[in-house]
Enzyme design. Sequence first.
Site, PDB file in Angstrom:
ATOM      1  N   GLU A   1      23.171  66.343  -8.311  1.00 56.63           N
ATOM      2  CA  GLU A   1      23.146  65.091  -7.554  1.00 56.63           C
ATOM      3  C   GLU A   1      21.808  64.370  -7.656  1.00 56.63           C
ATOM      4  OE1 GLU A   1      25.763  64.861  -3.910  1.00 56.63           O
ATOM      5  OE2 GLU A   1      23.858  64.416  -2.972  1.00 56.63           O
TER       6      GLU A   1
ATOM      7  N   HIS B   1      31.622  59.418   2.924  1.00 58.56           N
ATOM      8  CA  HIS B   1      31.191  60.650   3.584  1.00 58.56           C
ATOM      9  C   HIS B   1      30.053  60.475   4.575  1.00 58.56           C
ATOM     10  CE1 HIS B   1      33.867  62.501   0.761  1.00 58.56           C
ATOM     11  NE2 HIS B   1      33.587  63.709   1.202  1.00 58.56           N
TER      12      HIS B   1
ATOM     13  N   LYS C   1      36.358  64.395 -10.745  1.00 58.07           N
ATOM     14  CA  LYS C   1      35.272  65.244 -10.225  1.00 58.07           C
ATOM     15  C   LYS C   1      34.579  65.977 -11.370  1.00 58.07           C
ATOM     16  CE  LYS C   1      33.277  67.889  -6.837  1.00 58.07           C
ATOM     17  NZ  LYS C   1      33.160  68.288  -5.476  1.00 58.07           N
TER      18      LYS C   1
ATOM     19  N   ARG D   1      20.459  86.802  -4.673  1.00 59.11           N
ATOM     20  CA  ARG D   1      20.047  85.510  -5.273  1.00 59.11           C
ATOM     21  C   ARG D   1      21.056  84.963  -6.280  1.00 59.11           C
ATOM     22  NH1 ARG D   1      14.894  88.139  -5.647  1.00 59.11           N
ATOM     23  NH2 ARG D   1      13.678  87.680  -3.786  1.00 59.11           N
TER      24      ARG D   1
ATOM     25  N   ASN E   1      30.339  60.982  -2.816  1.00 57.63           N
ATOM     26  CA  ASN E   1      30.085  60.934  -1.377  1.00 57.63           C
ATOM     27  C   ASN E   1      30.653  59.658  -0.750  1.00 57.63           C
ATOM     28  OD1 ASN E   1      27.768  61.819   0.953  1.00 57.63           O
ATOM     29  ND2 ASN E   1      28.437  63.368  -0.490  1.00 57.63           N
TER      30      ASN E   1
ATOM     31  N   GLU F   1      40.681  62.700  -0.392  1.00 63.23           N
ATOM     32  CA  GLU F   1      39.759  62.890  -1.521  1.00 63.23           C
ATOM     33  C   GLU F   1      40.412  62.444  -2.838  1.00 63.23           C
ATOM     34  OE1 GLU F   1      36.678  63.570  -0.831  1.00 63.23           O
ATOM     35  OE2 GLU F   1      36.426  65.301   0.483  1.00 63.23           O
TER      36      GLU F   1
ATOM     37  N   HIS G   1      30.983  62.611   7.829  1.00 63.09           N
ATOM     38  CA  HIS G   1      30.308  63.819   8.307  1.00 63.09           C
ATOM     39  C   HIS G   1      29.842  63.647   9.754  1.00 63.09           C
ATOM     40  CE1 HIS G   1      29.376  65.596   4.047  1.00 63.09           C
ATOM     41  NE2 HIS G   1      30.619  65.767   4.425  1.00 63.09           N
TER      42      HIS G   1
ATOM     43  N   HIS H   1      38.315  67.329   7.532  1.00 66.93           N
ATOM     44  CA  HIS H   1      37.373  66.589   6.689  1.00 66.93           C
ATOM     45  C   HIS H   1      38.031  65.344   6.073  1.00 66.93           C
ATOM     46  CE1 HIS H   1      34.088  65.975   3.876  1.00 66.93           C
ATOM     47  NE2 HIS H   1      34.941  66.036   2.864  1.00 66.93           N
TER      48      HIS H   1
ATOM     49  N   LYS I   1      29.054  72.775  -5.374  1.00 67.92           N
ATOM     50  CA  LYS I   1      28.368  72.555  -4.085  1.00 67.92           C
ATOM     51  C   LYS I   1      28.905  73.595  -3.119  1.00 67.92           C
ATOM     52  CE  LYS I   1      26.916  67.767  -3.340  1.00 67.92           C
ATOM     53  NZ  LYS I   1      27.132  66.509  -2.603  1.00 67.92           N
TER      54      LYS I   1
ATOM     55  N   ARG J   1      26.194  61.730  -9.198  1.00 59.82           N
ATOM     56  CA  ARG J   1      27.070  62.527  -8.328  1.00 59.82           C
ATOM     57  C   ARG J   1      27.210  61.930  -6.932  1.00 59.82           C
ATOM     58  NH1 ARG J   1      27.897  69.052  -7.936  1.00 59.82           N
ATOM     59  NH2 ARG J   1      29.454  68.926  -6.293  1.00 59.82           N
TER      60      ARG J   1
HETATM   61  N1  LIG Z   1      31.975  71.727  -1.924  1.00 59.19           N
HETATM   62  C1  LIG Z   1      32.493  70.530  -2.095  1.00 59.19           C
HETATM   63  O1  LIG Z   1      32.235  69.851  -3.079  1.00 59.19           O
HETATM   64  C2  LIG Z   1      33.459  70.006  -1.082  1.00 59.19           C
HETATM   65  C3  LIG Z   1      34.230  68.905  -1.395  1.00 59.19           C
HETATM   66  C4  LIG Z   1      35.123  68.432  -0.444  1.00 59.19           C
HETATM   67  C5  LIG Z   1      35.265  69.078   0.770  1.00 59.19           C
HETATM   68  N2  LIG Z   1      34.509  70.183   1.025  1.00 59.19           N
HETATM   69  C6  LIG Z   1      34.685  70.925   2.283  1.00 59.19           C
HETATM   70  O2  LIG Z   1      36.018  71.423   2.332  1.00 59.19           O
HETATM   71  C7  LIG Z   1      36.376  71.641   3.682  1.00 59.19           C
HETATM   72  C8  LIG Z   1      37.769  71.125   3.952  1.00 59.19           C
HETATM   73  O3  LIG Z   1      38.659  71.832   3.141  1.00 59.19           O
HETATM   74  P1  LIG Z   1      40.244  71.818   3.410  1.00 59.19           P
HETATM   75  O4  LIG Z   1      40.698  70.453   3.699  1.00 59.19           O
HETATM   76  O5  LIG Z   1      40.842  72.561   2.296  1.00 59.19           O
HETATM   77  O6  LIG Z   1      40.381  72.551   4.790  1.00 59.19           O
HETATM   78  P2  LIG Z   1      40.231  74.093   5.246  1.00 59.19           P
HETATM   79  O7  LIG Z   1      39.619  74.947   4.247  1.00 59.19           O
HETATM   80  O8  LIG Z   1      39.626  74.000   6.591  1.00 59.19           O
HETATM   81  O9  LIG Z   1      41.761  74.528   5.358  1.00 59.19           O
HETATM   82  C9  LIG Z   1      42.585  73.908   6.329  1.00 59.19           C
HETATM   83  C10 LIG Z   1      43.467  74.968   7.038  1.00 59.19           C
HETATM   84  O10 LIG Z   1      44.505  75.393   6.176  1.00 59.19           O
HETATM   85  C11 LIG Z   1      44.542  76.820   6.076  1.00 59.19           C
HETATM   86  N3  LIG Z   1      45.071  77.079   4.751  1.00 59.19           N
HETATM   87  C12 LIG Z   1      44.414  77.001   3.575  1.00 59.19           C
HETATM   88  N4  LIG Z   1      45.280  77.149   2.559  1.00 59.19           N
HETATM   89  C13 LIG Z   1      46.497  77.331   3.103  1.00 59.19           C
HETATM   90  C14 LIG Z   1      47.804  77.507   2.560  1.00 59.19           C
HETATM   91  N5  LIG Z   1      48.018  77.478   1.246  1.00 59.19           N
HETATM   92  N6  LIG Z   1      48.837  77.674   3.418  1.00 59.19           N
HETATM   93  C15 LIG Z   1      48.631  77.633   4.769  1.00 59.19           C
HETATM   94  N7  LIG Z   1      47.431  77.443   5.344  1.00 59.19           N
HETATM   95  C16 LIG Z   1      46.374  77.283   4.510  1.00 59.19           C
HETATM   96  C17 LIG Z   1      43.112  77.216   6.344  1.00 59.19           C
HETATM   97  O11 LIG Z   1      43.016  78.550   6.775  1.00 59.19           O
HETATM   98  C18 LIG Z   1      42.717  76.223   7.437  1.00 59.19           C
HETATM   99  O12 LIG Z   1      43.159  76.648   8.687  1.00 59.19           O
HETATM  100  C19 LIG Z   1      35.318  70.953   4.522  1.00 59.19           C
HETATM  101  O13 LIG Z   1      34.461  71.919   5.050  1.00 59.19           O
HETATM  102  C20 LIG Z   1      34.582  70.095   3.516  1.00 59.19           C
HETATM  103  O14 LIG Z   1      33.251  69.883   3.893  1.00 59.19           O
HETATM  104  C21 LIG Z   1      33.620  70.649   0.130  1.00 59.19           C
HETATM  105  O1  LIG Z   2      30.851  67.099  -4.728  1.00 52.33           O
HETATM  106  C1  LIG Z   2      30.197  66.214  -4.179  1.00 52.33           C
HETATM  107  O2  LIG Z   2      29.083  65.892  -4.566  1.00 52.33           O
HETATM  108  C2  LIG Z   2      30.752  65.488  -3.037  1.00 52.33           C
HETATM  109  O3  LIG Z   2      30.058  64.698  -2.402  1.00 52.33           O
HETATM  110  C3  LIG Z   2      32.183  65.763  -2.688  1.00 52.33           C
HETATM  111  C4  LIG Z   2      32.515  65.585  -1.227  1.00 52.33           C
HETATM  112  O4  LIG Z   2      33.901  65.337  -1.153  1.00 52.33           O
HETATM  113  C5  LIG Z   2      32.260  66.836  -0.391  1.00 52.33           C
HETATM  114  O5  LIG Z   2      32.762  66.649   0.898  1.00 52.33           O
HETATM  115  C6  LIG Z   2      30.868  67.378  -0.367  1.00 52.33           C
HETATM  116  O6  LIG Z   2      30.828  68.638   0.240  1.00 52.33           O
HETATM  117  C7  LIG Z   2      29.901  66.519   0.416  1.00 52.33           C
HETATM  118  O7  LIG Z   2      28.628  66.900   0.054  1.00 52.33           O
HETATM  119  P1  LIG Z   2      27.332  66.680   0.947  1.00 52.33           P
HETATM  120  O8  LIG Z   2      26.245  66.906  -0.033  1.00 52.33           O
HETATM  121  O9  LIG Z   2      27.377  65.287   1.478  1.00 52.33           O
HETATM  122  O10 LIG Z   2      27.380  67.690   2.020  1.00 52.33           O
HETATM  123 ZN   LIG Z   3      34.565  65.458   0.862  1.00 50.61          ZN
END
Ligand SMILES: NC(=O)c1ccc[n+]([C@@H]2O[C@H](COP(=O)([O-])OP(=O)(O)OC[C@H]3O[C@@H](n4cnc5c(N)ncnc54)[C@H](O)[C@@H]3O)[C@@H](O)[C@H]2O)c1
Ligand SMILES: O=C(O)C(=O)C[C@@H](O)[C@H](O)[C@H](O)COP(=O)(O)O
Ligand SMILES: [Zn+2]
Length: 363
Positions: free
Chosen positions: A240, A251, A230, A124, A248, A188, A255, A267, A146, A244
């Site tokens: 959110e 997005h 951010k 948890r 999005n 982003e 998505h 993404h 998130k 927050r």
């Molecule tokens: N939690 C949040 O608030 C939030 C915000 C924005 C995006 N996201 C999520 O983030 C993801 C996208 O992230 P991303 O764009 O970083 O892509 P990713 O994590 O898919 O990475 C892209 C590719 O690059 C590789 N890689 C990573 N670092 C590397 C490095 N330094 N050198 C070489 N290869 C490397 C990875 O293995 C992968 O194949 C999506 O799933 C999106 O939904 C989450």
């Molecule tokens: O942090 C957030 O809040 C965002 O919306 C950032 C986005 O860039 C990110 O892709 C996030 O994962 C999207 O959230 P979701 O709640 O729409 O899945």
């Molecule tokens: Zn995003």
Amino acid sequence: MTEQATRIQVGGTAGTDPYEVLVGRRLLGELPGLIGAAAKRVAVLHPEALAATGEALREDLAGQGYDAIAIQLPNAEESKTAEVAAYCWKALGQTGFTRTDVIVGVGGGATTDLAGFVAATWLRGVRWIAVPTTVLGMVDAAVGGKTGINTAEGKNLVGAFHPPAGVLCDLAALDSLPVNDYVSGLAEVIKAGFIADPAILDLIESDPEGARRPDGPHTAELIERAIRVKAEVVSADLKESGLREILNYGHTLAHAIEKNERYNWRHGAAVSVGMVFAAELGRIAGRLDDATADRHRAVLASVGLPLTYRGDQWPKLLETMKVDKKSRGDRLRFIVLDGLAKPTVLESPDPAMLLAAHAEIAA
Ligand SMILES: NC(=O)c1ccc[n+]([C@@H]2O[C@H](COP(=O)([O-])OP(=O)(O)OC[C@H]3O[C@@H](n4cnc5c(N)ncnc54)[C@H](O)[C@@H]3O)[C@@H](O)[C@H]2O)c1
Ligand SMILES: O=C(O)C(=O)C[C@@H](O)[C@H](O)[C@H](O)COP(=O)(O)O
Ligand SMILES: [Zn+2]
């Protein structure tokens, strides 16, 4: 040894624990302090592409006396599944991972989303640290807590708010990032520019070619500015409940495109098209001026991000958008701009408006 780093504080308000995002180089010296004295075991979760980095980190932590394991994940979106989370839970169980032990997620946004989700769910909730290695991870995914995975029905549909104990953005990691992934992260960064900090747009417009490179003249400033946007938003509204939602921007459609493409689109590329759509929606709704709407296309195209998507997929995209987390009952909700850096919510837009905005991004 840690070199001088920029430190950006997140949280610390409304009952949330504060933590820092560090931006610099050679930051791994910060890890033991973040892991804390109570931990005996550390699990390093990394993607296949960073196998050597993950193993080096595991060895380093083992050398410091931790019982350290490395868990290799599939690259990119393939890691954000219930099966991969279950695989990690099994590894933690077999290692006897307790509530004082710590997870370190090293990789892009997909890796830190999964690592954070495993940390949120194991016993948890255990402590975790994000070491983002992509632009997108540094400026967005690793910050704000998130965490989550995808399901067959859509993107990030299962997850938890579980902020990290710290975020280490080592800019040297970006040197090995393929250019497509680097540029995807710029979507982003540009989003942060449109919703809150137009100086980001000015910097990119002054040197779009440089913005595409880790050794570009403004790389650190662009990354730091986007992190500050951010950090400010999530500090005010972690879960959110209102503000927050502006993060999005772009997005809702993005998505749906990602799901439609079975996550073979990055993404950031989908967010780029999604922002052009949102800008057109704002313009058609009479909220956004022509110049700012057009600026979306210009700045996104200048760094090589896409502006269009297959025009024959609209019914499917619309269906997927209905399960967007911003939807309320049957009401679709979009973030649009009332002007530059003035994000707001557009509730239940007329279907004709959506169709007209879609026509502007249809290839
Ligand atoms: N939690 C949040 O608030 C939030 C915000 C924005 C995006 N996201 C999520 O983030 C993801 C996208 O992230 P991303 O764009 O970083 O892509 P990713 O994590 O898919 O990475 C892209 C590719 O690059 C590789 N890689 C990573 N670092 C590397 C490095 N330094 N050198 C070489 N290869 C490397 C990875 O293995 C992968 O194949 C999506 O799933 C999106 O939904 C989450
Ligand atoms: O942090 C957030 O809040 C965002 O919306 C950032 C986005 O860039 C990110 O892709 C996030 O994962 C999207 O959230 P979701 O709640 O729409 O899945
Ligand atoms: Zn995003």
